[in-house]
Scaffold this motif. Structure first.
Motif, PDB file in Angstrom:
ATOM      1  N   ALA A 419      34.822  44.501  47.558  1.00 48.18           N
ATOM      2  CA  ALA A 419      34.984  45.098  48.883  1.00 48.18           C
ATOM      3  C   ALA A 419      36.044  44.343  49.668  1.00 48.18           C
ATOM      4  O   ALA A 419      36.357  43.183  49.379  1.00 48.18           O
ATOM      5  CB  ALA A 419      33.658  45.073  49.650  1.00 48.18           C
ATOM      6  N   ALA A 420      36.588  45.024  50.676  1.00 46.08           N
ATOM      7  CA  ALA A 420      37.505  44.411  51.640  1.00 46.08           C
ATOM      8  C   ALA A 420      36.896  44.592  53.021  1.00 46.08           C
ATOM      9  O   ALA A 420      36.679  45.729  53.464  1.00 46.08           O
ATOM     10  CB  ALA A 420      38.878  45.074  51.570  1.00 46.08           C
ATOM     11  N   HIS A 421      36.586  43.482  53.684  1.00 47.89           N
ATOM     12  CA  HIS A 421      35.959  43.512  55.007  1.00 47.89           C
ATOM     13  C   HIS A 421      36.929  42.960  56.048  1.00 47.89           C
ATOM     14  O   HIS A 421      37.464  41.859  55.870  1.00 47.89           O
ATOM     15  CB  HIS A 421      34.689  42.656  55.024  1.00 47.89           C
ATOM     16  N   GLY A 450      24.853  46.826  44.487  1.00 49.47           N
ATOM     17  CA  GLY A 450      25.434  47.148  45.776  1.00 49.47           C
ATOM     18  C   GLY A 450      25.908  48.586  45.878  1.00 49.47           C
ATOM     19  O   GLY A 450      25.654  49.408  44.998  1.00 49.47           O
ATOM     20  N   PRO A 451      26.623  48.857  46.982  1.00 43.57           N
ATOM     21  CA  PRO A 451      26.982  47.907  48.036  1.00 43.57           C
ATOM     22  C   PRO A 451      25.850  47.673  49.032  1.00 43.57           C
ATOM     23  O   PRO A 451      24.979  48.525  49.204  1.00 43.57           O
ATOM     24  CB  PRO A 451      28.172  48.577  48.716  1.00 43.57           C
ATOM     25  N   ASN A 452      25.896  46.511  49.689  1.00 47.37           N
ATOM     26  CA  ASN A 452      24.901  46.146  50.694  1.00 47.37           C
ATOM     27  C   ASN A 452      25.364  46.565  52.087  1.00 47.37           C
ATOM     28  O   ASN A 452      26.542  46.825  52.318  1.00 47.37           O
ATOM     29  CB  ASN A 452      24.670  44.630  50.686  1.00 47.37           C
ATOM     30  N   GLU A 463      36.768  48.242  54.660  1.00 46.67           N
ATOM     31  CA  GLU A 463      37.958  49.058  54.429  1.00 46.67           C
ATOM     32  C   GLU A 463      37.978  49.614  53.009  1.00 46.67           C
ATOM     33  O   GLU A 463      38.646  50.616  52.739  1.00 46.67           O
ATOM     34  CB  GLU A 463      39.216  48.226  54.679  1.00 46.67           C
ATOM     35  N   PHE A 464      37.261  48.949  52.121  1.00 45.07           N
ATOM     36  CA  PHE A 464      37.152  49.425  50.739  1.00 45.07           C
ATOM     37  C   PHE A 464      35.879  48.850  50.142  1.00 45.07           C
ATOM     38  O   PHE A 464      35.547  47.681  50.381  1.00 45.07           O
ATOM     39  CB  PHE A 464      38.352  48.980  49.900  1.00 45.07           C
ATOM     40  N   VAL A 465      35.166  49.671  49.381  1.00 42.35           N
ATOM     41  CA  VAL A 465      33.963  49.222  48.673  1.00 42.35           C
ATOM     42  C   VAL A 465      33.904  49.945  47.335  1.00 42.35           C
ATOM     43  O   VAL A 465      34.158  51.156  47.261  1.00 42.35           O
ATOM     44  CB  VAL A 465      32.670  49.524  49.459  1.00 42.35           C
ATOM     45  N   ARG A 466      33.567  49.206  46.295  1.00 39.32           N
ATOM     46  CA  ARG A 466      33.331  49.834  44.991  1.00 39.32           C
ATOM     47  C   ARG A 466      32.145  49.160  44.326  1.00 39.32           C
ATOM     48  O   ARG A 466      32.160  47.961  44.062  1.00 39.32           O
ATOM     49  CB  ARG A 466      34.546  49.726  44.082  1.00 39.32           C
ATOM     50  N   GLY A 467      31.109  49.950  44.082  1.00 43.70           N
ATOM     51  CA  GLY A 467      29.929  49.472  43.389  1.00 43.70           C
ATOM     52  C   GLY A 467      29.413  50.548  42.455  1.00 43.70           C
ATOM     53  O   GLY A 467      29.914  51.675  42.448  1.00 43.70           O
ATOM     54  N   HIS A 497      45.059  42.264  45.922  1.00 47.65           N
ATOM     55  CA  HIS A 497      44.633  43.343  45.030  1.00 47.65           C
ATOM     56  C   HIS A 497      43.178  43.111  44.636  1.00 47.65           C
ATOM     57  O   HIS A 497      42.798  41.992  44.264  1.00 47.65           O
ATOM     58  CB  HIS A 497      45.483  43.382  43.754  1.00 47.65           C
ATOM     59  N   LEU A 498      42.378  44.146  44.713  1.00 45.73           N
ATOM     60  CA  LEU A 498      41.043  44.147  44.125  1.00 45.73           C
ATOM     61  C   LEU A 498      41.153  44.920  42.819  1.00 45.73           C
ATOM     62  O   LEU A 498      41.553  46.095  42.814  1.00 45.73           O
ATOM     63  CB  LEU A 498      40.037  44.798  45.073  1.00 45.73           C
ATOM     64  N   ARG A 499      40.809  44.272  41.701  1.00 41.86           N
ATOM     65  CA  ARG A 499      41.083  44.838  40.383  1.00 41.86           C
ATOM     66  C   ARG A 499      39.803  45.068  39.590  1.00 41.86           C
ATOM     67  O   ARG A 499      38.794  44.393  39.804  1.00 41.86           O
ATOM     68  CB  ARG A 499      42.021  43.913  39.597  1.00 41.86           C
ATOM     69  N   ASP A 500      39.875  46.021  38.651  1.00 45.47           N
ATOM     70  CA  ASP A 500      38.742  46.265  37.762  1.00 45.47           C
ATOM     71  C   ASP A 500      38.836  45.352  36.545  1.00 45.47           C
ATOM     72  O   ASP A 500      39.746  44.521  36.433  1.00 45.47           O
ATOM     73  CB  ASP A 500      38.640  47.743  37.375  1.00 45.47           C
ATOM     74  N   GLN A 501      37.906  45.501  35.611  1.00 45.54           N
ATOM     75  CA  GLN A 501      37.816  44.552  34.507  1.00 45.54           C
ATOM     76  C   GLN A 501      38.964  44.671  33.513  1.00 45.54           C
ATOM     77  O   GLN A 501      39.183  43.764  32.709  1.00 45.54           O
ATOM     78  CB  GLN A 501      36.486  44.710  33.787  1.00 45.54           C
TER      79      GLN A 501
END
Length: 514
Positions: A419-421, A450-452, A463-467, A497-501
């Motif tokens: 997430a981006a807070h 999540g997300p919580n 601003e962004f959440v991925r769960g 950058h928030l990245r996946d696996q």
């Protein structure tokens, strides 16, 4: 990288022996104990680099018997003009692990490690690695972060490629990795198989230490040894300098000092005193991770790490000095402790780096419950002015504002989603702070959750959440994450950058220096 005898001796003068694992400086190798075994030693769990600082870096390894650690360092992978640095004797007192601080002046530092037998026989086969020295002016910086490894029953399944996220991270050639904690799950035993909802079967590689909760020192050590059986992690550890912190699962879930385990959790343990478990977990952590306790303010975890003219990292310890988990609304409740909170403000204010990265083992505004009536992190879910542990963080944020500290960015993991807070006083009940970002990533290789919900006290906005769509989703379901910070050569921008696996960017933003 230019190496010389003079730089070697400057590194040797940096400090003395400290910490749980054998750790010596170049030129100060320990005397050999009377523990000799014939044959050629073997380096059992790879090599790792960490705690990179101006002029030096730390190299870690483990052998299968008492032997002397020796490291060669060079500016190229062919090891021409390599400098040989004798290291410590590896003994059972530290589970045969050892660390050695070596010179690192510029560029990529290549190192080669052997274990030399104490009877003068042939050395072990060498293992090689490399890490980035602290960058100079005009050089870009790439930092990755994430946390949570081998949690919720998901261990090493070689048929699915093991912990593949570490290879994806290594492929992106980071300069530094911030491990946000939960480096192991000492309270998370594995079973041989786990059946997924779609019928696929996950097959865990097993060891005796991963078949039960860790209580003895041997069992805590076995948690770290297990993770390093994974080829992806060993590749990553050998090639990236790490800055490692801990959280709860290095000991037991949601622990706090003075706790006595009771109820269903207590039934899993023979040793119910958390302080005893924490001492053993801390010792194993410091033995098996490339961390230098001499660089920590308290000789444990929290510390500052300068990394060139534009980056300084401030590593927190939200576990050791916290008050008991509770409703989290009382006066005097802590998550950092008075000394650490004061240190953080003072250290940030004195930093000359453009970007100040606060490596936090828990998020600020995310509601993290501990059972039905207590809270595990900072937030307490009560609208209005700060209370409980929130008051301590409010003091830190207000101190940062009063000292006019700019370009502070928080990174964390813990909650098993990304997430981006963005925190802003105009949305908050408490307003004595400057707006800031907190970026969340993870897990690396654990169940996804999540997300919580967010607590409104400090005005966070997601601003962004991925769960995942289901709680506890396996690594095969695609919700493992890491984050990346790219600092421009002149320091004017920090790209997040928030990245996946697999390394694909899920969300990005660019922060500009103020």
């Amino acid at each position: 990288m230019a190496l010389s005898r003079r730089s070697l001796f400057r590194t040797a003068a940096a400090g003395g022996l400290a910490g749980a694992a054998t750790l010596v400086l170049p030129g100060a190798a320990a005397a050999a104990p009377a523990l000799v075994r014939s044959g050629r030693p073997v380096l059992t769990h790879g090599v790792a680099a960490g705690d990179v600082r101006p002029g030096s870096g730390l190299v870690w390894t483990r052998a299968d018997r008492p032997s002397r650690m020796v490291v060669e360092v060079a500016g190229s992978p062919d090891f021409r003009r390599a400098l040989r640095v004798p290291g410590p004797v590896l003994t059972p007192d530290t589970d045969l692990t050892g660390k050695l601080r070596v010179p690192a002046t510029r560029g990529r530092v290549h190192y080669r490690v052997v274990a030399e037998p104490l009877d003068g026989g042939p050395a072990s086969a060498p293992l090689t690695g490399s890490f980035r020295a602290v960058p100079g002016r005009g050089e870009p910086v790439r930092i990755q972060w994430s946390g949570d490894v081998v949690g919720q029953g998901w261990g090493i399944d070689r048929a699915t490629g093991g912990m593949r996220i570490f290879s994806a991270m290594a492929d992106r050639d980071p300069d530094l990795f911030l491990h946000s904690g939960d480096t192991v799950y000492a309270d998370g035993p594995l079973t041989e198989t786990v059946t997924l909802p779609d019928g696929r079967v996950w097959r865990n590689e097993m060891t005796p230490e991963k078949a039960k909760v860790a209580e003895t020192l041997t069992e805590f050590r076995g948690q770290f040894a297990y993770n390093l059986r994974d080829d992806n992690l060993r590749r990553f550890a050998a090639s990236v300098g790490q800055i490692v912190q801990w959280d709860d699962h290095e000991v037991t879930n949601n622990w706090y000092p003075g706790e006595i385990l009771t109820g269903e959790v207590g039934e899993r343990y023979t040793e119910k005193r958390v302080d005893v478990l924490a001492a053993r977990g801390s010792r194993a952590f410091h033995e098996w991770q490339p961390v230098d306790p001499r660089t920590a303010v308290d000789g444990r975890v929290y510390r500052r790490v300068p990394f060139g003219p534009h980056v300084e990292v401030f590593v927190l310890d939200m576990r050791t000095y916290r008050s008991a988990n509770s409703a989290n609304t009382g006066r005097g409740e802590r998550i950092l402790g008075e000394a650490q909170a004061r240190w953080l403000v003072d250290a940030l204010a004195s930093s000359r780096a453009t970007w100040k990265i606060v490596a936090s083992d828990m998020p600020i505004g995310v509601l993290v419950p501990d059972g039905d009536t207590a809270w595990e992190a900072v937030a307490n879910g009560v609208p209005g002015p700060p209370s409980g542990r929130e008051s301590e963080i409010a003091g830190v944020l207000a101190g940062i504002r009063r000292r006019r500290v700019r370009n502070v960015v928080w990174v964390t993991a813990d909650v098993h989603y990304t997430a981006a807070h963005h925190y802003a006083p105009e949305r908050a009940a408490f307003t004595d702070f400057d707006p800031f970002w907190e970026f969340v990533s993870g897990p690396l290789h654990a169940g996804a959750f999540g997300p919580n919900e967010l607590d409104p006290t400090f005005g966070p906005r997601a601003e962004f959440v991925r769960g995942p769509s289901r709680q506890g989703a396996s690594p095969l379901e695609g919700f493992q994450h890491f984050g990346e910070l790219d600092v421009a050569p002149d320091g004017t921008t920090l790209e997040v950058h928030l990245r996946d696996q697999a390394g694909a960017s899920l969300w990005t933003t660019t922060l500009r220096r103020t």
